[in-house]
Design an enzyme around this catalytic site. Structure first.
Site: not given
Ligand SMILES: NC(=O)c1ccc[n+]([C@@H]2O[C@H](COP(=O)([O-])OP(=O)(O)OC[C@H]3O[C@@H](n4cnc5c(N)ncnc54)[C@H](O)[C@@H]3O)[C@@H](O)[C@H]2O)c1
Length: 441
Positions: A222, A276, A347
């Site tokens: 990843k 990312c 972001r």
């Molecule tokens: N955004 C992308 O395009 C993408 C793509 C692939 C992988 N990722 C990875 O996936 C993960 C999530 O990314 P995202 O873009 O969805 O982030 P995001 O910020 O959109 O979502 C994360 C969510 O988790 C919630 N949260 C935080 N702490 C919490 C807790 N203790 N309990 C419950 N909920 C909690 C937040 O309020 C938020 O809504 C990251 O590691 C990111 O690197 C993101």
């Protein structure tokens, strides 16, 4: 419950699933498993999100084909229910974790959300449950952070009292559902049986290869795939700067380079953003921190890409100087604040850096973005009396911008195109002084 019993619970769709963190990644994941017939509990700390999801509404504003409809359907069937209360997790068989994993200014992972999620989960984890980390994490995090927190908090041992795996997501905003369905996945299990059970689960939503592996392989793949992309974009950006100096046009150069076999030069642009690409190379680098690996390419690529908004400032400066103005005292219109076209995701947006730089240099800055609520007001009103328009995001509306109207509205008719969205001939025909990243002016 042992792993075989869990496996058959998954195969009969009787396993109860939970997804912690309902953001860009966790929300569609929860929705798709609910649509596949599982009972899914979503745990999310933002109460306004919980409320929207339970009302069948998607909290994601950008263009996200199928997501709003999916959210409406799974709320209606009652298969997806959201809450902020971890106590509701006691009965769950599989818990997917999708919280944010940013890095700080010194490029060190900020695992507050991940630690908080694991710390709240561990005491309510039922014996024999499977925990899957879908968030992107630095190599070594499963072994050094996730495992100890779960073992200590639950009082049980992995592969005996609970099962543990990681299956990083590969989605991109704008294509969340189609990416989830059609992109292959690396399935890292704490044992071969765990990886097999995870594959049985993902088979319900992923119509592509599921590649069983171990934790470290899944972590490495990843972070390497996103570091690879960052390095490729940095190369394209460096070539863009070379072309500007040498009287070339990077867009033409790229097109012709890519006619040579095995060359796939990426697109240059005004900078790299999102949750990312700007941080995953640092997660990879963090994995070898303190080890004898001299990192040169990865940090350099980050520096090149992080420098692009400042380069756009240089282009604005050059254009204004030619028009007898300077950045100080000029009014500058920034087109696009999200980091990605047709998305509301701001972001790590390059536009944020651009806006800060321009303001520090004494400009009045106005921002327009059709997808970001804060900036979604009348474009033409904002263009009035501006001394330059700077196109930072390739949103569809900017691709069909009426250039004659833009020229009419601007006080000084300058267009700086950070994404090669506008045709140079059309821009000049409309009377705009046109500058583009990677094109010698
Ligand atoms: N955004 C992308 O395009 C993408 C793509 C692939 C992988 N990722 C990875 O996936 C993960 C999530 O990314 P995202 O873009 O969805 O982030 P995001 O910020 O959109 O979502 C994360 C969510 O988790 C919630 N949260 C935080 N702490 C919490 C807790 N203790 N309990 C419950 N909920 C909690 C937040 O309020 C938020 O809504 C990251 O590691 C990111 O690197 C993101």
């Amino acid at each position: 419950m042992n792993i075989k019993e869990l496996h058959s619970k998954i195969e009969t769709r009787k396993a109860k699933l939970a997804v912690i963190g309902l953001g860009y990644v966790g929300l569609p994941v929860a929705g798709m498993f609910a649509e596949a017939g599982f009972d899914v509990l979503g745990i999310e700390i933002r109460p306004e999100r919980v409320e929207k999801i339970n009302a069948g509404k998607s909290p994601i504003e950008g263009e996200e084909p199928g997501l709003a409809e999916l959210m409406a359907r799974v709320a209606k069937t009652g298969k997806l229910h959201a809450t902020s209360d971890y106590a509701e997790l006691r009965q769950h068989d599989v818990i997917l974790i999708d919280v944010e994993t940013p890095v700080d200014e010194t490029h060190v992972p900020r695992y507050e959300a991940l630690r908080a999620a694991l710390t709240s989960l561990a005491p309510v984890l039922q014996p024999g449950a499977l925990v899957i980390i879908e968030s992107t994490i630095a190599p070594g995090t499963m072994q050094n952070v996730v495992l100890p927190l779960l073992e200590k908090g639950s009082g049980r041992k992995v592969n005996e009292g609970f099962y543990l795996g990681n299956c990083p997501e590969r989605v991109m905003p704008g294509k969340l559902l189609v990416n989830l369905r059609t992109l292959s996945r690396v399935v890292g299990g704490g044992s071969t049986e765990t990886a097999e059970t995870m594959c049985a689960l993902y088979r319900y939503v992923v119509q592509a290869d599921l590649d069983p592996a171990d934790w470290i392989t899944a972590e490495l793949v990843k972070t390497v795939e996103n570091a690879y992309r960052d390095v490729q974009i940095a190369f394209a950006n460096e070539v863009a700067l070379i072309c500007e100096e040498l009287g070339g046009n990077v867009w033409k150069v790229r097109e012709l380079v890519n006619k040579s076999p095995y060359r796939q030069m990426h697109l240059p642009g005004a900078g790299v953003g999102g949750h990312c690409i700007p941080k995953d190379p640092w997660l990879l680098a963090y994995g070898v921190q303190g080890k004898a690996v001299p990192l040169r390419i990865i940090p350099s690529a980050r520096a090149v890409n992080d420098g692009m908004p400042a380069h756009i400032v240089d282009l604005v400066q050059r254009a204004l100087t030619k028009a007898g103005r300077s950045i100080a005292g000029s009014r500058i219109l920034v087109l696009g604040y999200a980091y990605l076209e047709n998305s509301d995701d701001t972001r790590n947006s390059p536009s944020e850096v651009l806006v800060d730089n321009l303001k520090q240099m004494g400009a009045e800055v106005v921002v327009h973005d059709p997808w970001v609520a804060e900036f979604n007001t009348d474009l033409w009103q904002k263009a009035q009396n501006s001394d330059a328009a700077v196109l930072m995001t390739a949103h569809s509306v900017y691709k069909t911008l009426d250039l004659a109207v833009l020229k009419q509205a601007l006080r000084t008719p300058i267009l700086v195109d950070g994404r090669h969205v506008v045709d140079e001939t059309n821009a000049r025909a409309a009377g705009l002084d046109y500058y583009c990243v990677g094109v010698s002016a």
